[in-house]
Each structure stands twice: as structure tokens, then as C-alpha cells.
Design an enzyme around this catalytic site. Sequence first.
Site, PDB file in Angstrom:
ATOM      1  N   ASP A   8      15.202 -42.353 -78.980  1.00 56.81           N
ATOM      2  CA  ASP A   8      16.697 -41.478 -79.309  1.00 56.81           C
ATOM      3  C   ASP A   8      16.057 -40.249 -79.221  1.00 56.81           C
ATOM      4  O   ASP A   8      15.721 -39.919 -79.455  1.00 56.81           O
ATOM      5  CB  ASP A   8      17.271 -42.576 -80.882  1.00 56.81           C
ATOM      6  CG  ASP A   8      17.318 -43.622 -80.272  1.00 56.81           C
ATOM      7  OD1 ASP A   8      17.306 -44.100 -79.631  1.00 56.81           O
ATOM      8  OD2 ASP A   8      18.256 -44.034 -81.489  1.00 56.81           O
ATOM      9  N   ASP A 129      28.791 -52.201 -80.883  1.00 56.63           N
ATOM     10  CA  ASP A 129      28.218 -52.082 -82.030  1.00 56.63           C
ATOM     11  C   ASP A 129      28.963 -52.012 -83.094  1.00 56.63           C
ATOM     12  O   ASP A 129      30.468 -51.876 -83.326  1.00 56.63           O
ATOM     13  CB  ASP A 129      28.330 -50.410 -81.987  1.00 56.63           C
ATOM     14  CG  ASP A 129      27.592 -49.903 -80.956  1.00 56.63           C
ATOM     15  OD1 ASP A 129      26.416 -50.343 -80.090  1.00 56.63           O
ATOM     16  OD2 ASP A 129      28.083 -49.299 -79.970  1.00 56.63           O
TER      17      ASP A 129
END
EC number: 5.3.1.16
Length: 247
Positions: A8, A129
Site C-alpha cells: 500500500d 469493502d
Amino acid sequence: MIIFPAVDIKDGQCVRLRQGVADAVTVFSPDPEAMARHWEGLGAKWLHLIDLDGAFSGKPRNFDLIARICSGLSIPVQLGGGVRDAATAAAYLEAGVKRLIIGTLALADPDAFAAICAAHPGRVGVSLDAVDGNLKVKGWVEDSGRTVEDVLPGLSAAGAAFVVYTDISRDGMQSGVNLPALQRLLELTDLPVIAAGGVATLDDVKALYPYGKKGLEGLISGRAIYEGTLDFPAALAYIAEKAKEDA
């Protein structure tokens, strides 16, 4: 089953968040390129790459860095974060990204998402998500007002090639995988599913492995492999051994 190590990117660094909170940052490396090569060197078959700056801003913020990461690897890269229009999708795929993960756009503009899927068949997946089944968008900061059950049929019809499902409440928390939620998702779709959120130890990998026969393509691991609670080579070895047994 594939184990996707996660890289990330935020402010040019390799980081992990807790539950997607932008300020709950742990920096694991100032060099995401080196970290990507590290995971490849340990045997990764894919890399899961997220532009967190892009996810929060809605626009690519690390394009050149991501292109360099892709060109420096011999394994394929799947990318998410800030892909909210056709031009961005095409640019990333041309820059070396193997497949894209799109969340916010898929829920906000299904027609635009379908057009991207049609332009790049087999290379575009959807990111779902969720917190308690309720879907979040725009870097997990806004409630979409919809559930997984609401949106899955339409996204499949739009041409999504796969689903990345993240249990936000468990992301970065190393609290174990929400197996009941994963089971429900697998029952709702015939698309390949990749699970994220909560993978902490080899026991979690072992718990997920049987779901490979139910449509689970793989799992994403971030904080656990960075902090060492999950031994990445050992997890790969377990998957390889089980695959031999099942062959």
C-alpha cells in the site's frame, strides 16, 4: 489458491493502515519498489498494489512509481485506488498493471464500470469493502447505502472478472477472518473471490484453504506478513503442499 502480498502506497512510502483510517499509519518501508521485489523474491506469484493517496483523493497520485514497480517485477500486479474513469484504467493497464480493482466507480456509475470491463475483458475486478455487510466507498470514508447482496448481481452482469472482498472492521487488525461473511459472499456469486481483512497467522490461511473449492481464488495479506505473525514463505509452502495433495 494465491496469497497476494499487499504493498500500500501513501506519500511515496509502503504503509499499512488500521481499518482504512488515513491517520492510523504504520510505515514499513520508504521504498515500495524494493518491498515489491522483496515479496517476489520470497516466492509471491502476484502482487496486490494499492494507491492509498489515489483512493482518498479520487485521482492517481503515484502513477510513475506504480509503473516502475510493474516494470521491475516478473510477476503480475493487480492495482486498486483512485481508478475512477476509463482513461485512468487504460493508462494503468498500458503501464504494466495486469488487472485493476475498481470500487467507488463500480457502485456510483455502473454503466461506466461496464464500459471499462468491456474494453478490458478479464482484467477488471470489483472491490467490495464492507462493515457488517454495508459497503463503503471513496477510500472507505463514505457509506454507499447498499449491501453486498444489493450490488453483486449487477456488477457480475456488468462484466466484473473477479471480486476483492475486504472486511474493513478486521483490516490491519490481525483479528482473524470473518468466515461467515465470506461464506455468504461465495454463495452469492460465481465470480472468483479474493478475501482481505483479518488474516493474521498460518492458522487463518489453513482455515481459508478449503474455501478454494467454493470459489475463493486467494487471500490478501498485509500487516501480518510485515510484522511476521504470518510467515509468508511458510504460508506459500502450505498452499503448495495442499495443492499437491488435492491434485
